[in-house]
Enzyme design. Sequence first.
Site, PDB file in Angstrom:
ATOM      1  N   HIS A 280      70.006  36.575  62.401  1.00  0.00           N
ATOM      2  CA  HIS A 280      69.803  37.091  61.037  1.00  0.00           C
ATOM      3  C   HIS A 280      70.970  36.761  60.122  1.00  0.00           C
ATOM      4  O   HIS A 280      72.132  36.868  60.500  1.00  0.00           O
ATOM      5  CB  HIS A 280      69.440  38.578  61.012  1.00  0.00           C
ATOM      6  CG  HIS A 280      70.502  39.500  61.548  1.00  0.00           C
ATOM      7  ND1 HIS A 280      71.512  39.999  60.761  1.00  0.00           N
ATOM      8  CD2 HIS A 280      70.681  40.039  62.775  1.00  0.00           C
ATOM      9  CE1 HIS A 280      72.271  40.799  61.492  1.00  0.00           C
ATOM     10  NE2 HIS A 280      71.804  40.839  62.722  1.00  0.00           N
ATOM     11  N   ASP A 292      77.969  39.530  64.078  1.00  0.00           N
ATOM     12  CA  ASP A 292      76.678  40.128  63.705  1.00  0.00           C
ATOM     13  C   ASP A 292      76.281  39.692  62.311  1.00  0.00           C
ATOM     14  O   ASP A 292      76.619  40.344  61.343  1.00  0.00           O
ATOM     15  CB  ASP A 292      76.780  41.659  63.796  1.00  0.00           C
ATOM     16  CG  ASP A 292      75.418  42.309  63.670  1.00  0.00           C
ATOM     17  OD1 ASP A 292      74.407  41.614  63.761  1.00  0.00           O
ATOM     18  OD2 ASP A 292      75.377  43.538  63.473  1.00  0.00           O
ATOM     19  N   GLU A 326      67.737  42.001  58.644  1.00  0.00           N
ATOM     20  CA  GLU A 326      67.616  42.716  59.908  1.00  0.00           C
ATOM     21  C   GLU A 326      68.300  44.077  59.818  1.00  0.00           C
ATOM     22  O   GLU A 326      67.805  45.071  60.336  1.00  0.00           O
ATOM     23  CB  GLU A 326      68.261  41.891  61.038  1.00  0.00           C
ATOM     24  CG  GLU A 326      68.006  42.453  62.436  1.00  0.00           C
ATOM     25  CD  GLU A 326      69.033  43.472  62.911  1.00  0.00           C
ATOM     26  OE1 GLU A 326      68.741  44.199  63.864  1.00  0.00           O
ATOM     27  OE2 GLU A 326      70.118  43.568  62.307  1.00  0.00           O
ATOM     28  N   GLU A 327      69.450  44.109  59.124  1.00  0.00           N
ATOM     29  CA  GLU A 327      70.291  45.312  59.182  1.00  0.00           C
ATOM     30  C   GLU A 327      69.668  46.557  58.571  1.00  0.00           C
ATOM     31  O   GLU A 327      69.736  47.632  59.138  1.00  0.00           O
ATOM     32  CB  GLU A 327      71.650  45.051  58.518  1.00  0.00           C
ATOM     33  CG  GLU A 327      72.511  44.017  59.227  1.00  0.00           C
ATOM     34  CD  GLU A 327      72.958  44.453  60.620  1.00  0.00           C
ATOM     35  OE1 GLU A 327      72.553  45.536  61.068  1.00  0.00           O
ATOM     36  OE2 GLU A 327      73.698  43.694  61.250  1.00  0.00           O
ATOM     37  N   ASP A 354      71.435  37.621  68.865  1.00  0.00           N
ATOM     38  CA  ASP A 354      71.948  38.679  67.997  1.00  0.00           C
ATOM     39  C   ASP A 354      72.731  39.697  68.831  1.00  0.00           C
ATOM     40  O   ASP A 354      72.611  40.898  68.625  1.00  0.00           O
ATOM     41  CB  ASP A 354      70.791  39.342  67.228  1.00  0.00           C
ATOM     42  CG  ASP A 354      71.301  40.361  66.209  1.00  0.00           C
ATOM     43  OD1 ASP A 354      72.501  40.297  65.847  1.00  0.00           O
ATOM     44  OD2 ASP A 354      70.514  41.229  65.789  1.00  0.00           O
ATOM     45  N   HIS A 423      79.456  46.087  62.754  1.00  0.00           N
ATOM     46  CA  HIS A 423      79.249  46.807  61.477  1.00  0.00           C
ATOM     47  C   HIS A 423      80.541  47.341  60.858  1.00  0.00           C
ATOM     48  O   HIS A 423      80.536  48.377  60.208  1.00  0.00           O
ATOM     49  CB  HIS A 423      78.258  47.978  61.657  1.00  0.00           C
ATOM     50  CG  HIS A 423      76.893  47.544  62.086  1.00  0.00           C
ATOM     51  ND1 HIS A 423      75.864  48.433  62.308  1.00  0.00           N
ATOM     52  CD2 HIS A 423      76.369  46.324  62.320  1.00  0.00           C
ATOM     53  CE1 HIS A 423      74.776  47.779  62.669  1.00  0.00           C
ATOM     54  NE2 HIS A 423      75.058  46.488  62.695  1.00  0.00           N
TER      55      HIS A 423
HETATM   56 ZN   LIG Z   1      72.598  41.966  64.269  1.00  0.00          ZN
END
Ligand SMILES: [Zn+2]
Length: 456
Positions: A280, A292, A326-327, A354, A423
């Site tokens: 993503h 990520d 995606e997030e 991912d 994140h």
């Molecule tokens: Zn991810």
Amino acid sequence: MKHFYAIILICITLSSALAQSETDSSRLKKIYDLALSQPKGYEWLEHLCNKIGPRLSGSPQAQQAVDYTKKIMDTLGLDRVFLQEVMVPNWKRGDKEIGRIIDSKKQKTEVRVVALGNAVGTGKKGIEASIIEVKSLKELAELGKSKVEGKIVFFNRPMDVTKIRTFEAYGGAGDQRRSGPSEAAKLGAIGVVVRSLTTSIDNYPHTGALAYQLNVPQIPAVAISTQGAELLSKMLKQDPQLKFYFRTTCEMLPDALSYNVVGEIKGSEKPDEIIVVGGHLDSWDLAKGAHDDGTGCVQSIDVLRLIKALGIKPKRTIRAVMFMNEENGLRGGVKYAELAQKNNEKHIAAIESDGGGFTPRGLGVGDERAFEIIQTRWAKLFVPYMVEIQNQGGGADISPLRNQGVPLMSLNVDSQRYFDYHHTEIDTFDKVNLRELQLGAAAMAGLIYLISEYGL
Ligand SMILES: [Zn+2]
């Protein structure tokens, strides 16, 4: 005589099978050699992280990432590069968040917090209230309205550090962040503080999406760093009357137009059978989205690059997809599956990277039938690369294809460090190792080459 012919036949079959696997193993060797000696994915990742940066859905940087990855694929001599329109949530974090513990003597201790994705803000004044700690949604429900109303709820269940597969630990603690805010609101809470989902104890708060339930009041919610969570928990034990203050100005704007980016090599014999590989393109606004999931994106493009550069003409169609959103919505993945159905496309496999760009440990196959085939036919070919075929695989963006019966797979990597960065502001390019990243691209390219050659 009969026996003689039978033996000849067996010999021919065996020697052709042997020759075939020799060709396959030398193909895999070439793929790995090229991935390691010309590490293109690593260069692309640097641009994505350091020239573009955080790429939250709906942001100008997300659009730049769409343009950039399309441009790269345009230079690879693919048969088709195209965009798929998709409307995405457009959430904005607003001002830097403030979090504060205020003890009964009115002494203040600042702690690091960040708003959870898709959350409403507190307004400019922030909110201040008594805070009550729980370890689970069940414990919260048992407290009931009388103990929760008017308060801030503090979810403090750590990720289970004894789990070797850290994604299982993440899954085991994730309900607090996802569902905690609405469950607390049902009991009259005015705000939520969630312990960051990470296996490390540090001072970086980890954001991530919450999911508000319909017809439940939407209350503000933040993640607190694990150090902050430990401190708050300790202070609460000594001083249960303490107050907590936080301020967030995040808000959800109307949906914005964005895109999935798709590149394709058409199959030479069975162009209608499609193998998709993806990651993503969006990341959290706090993060440069290296592990990520910039790594998954560049590895997916690299699969096409490696196959093209080696002059392999795949029998089946191979597609790389940079999924958007995606997030905080999964809209790109949903749109991709919707279009696949609408256009009557036949996907024979979908592979996602991912889990970070770390050392590959396995190629995960989440479908029993496909796992048996891949394990029996090809597991040996991956032994020299220390990659095993595992029967656990899939990914969020490709998950909507499951309804169409598509076998879902993933690049499974060593995940021990993934949740240190996940994140947060420290998910940066320097955390990615060139060789580990390239090995991931090569492993996926190898599997995809085999599927394109022999089908599933
Ligand atoms: Zn991810």
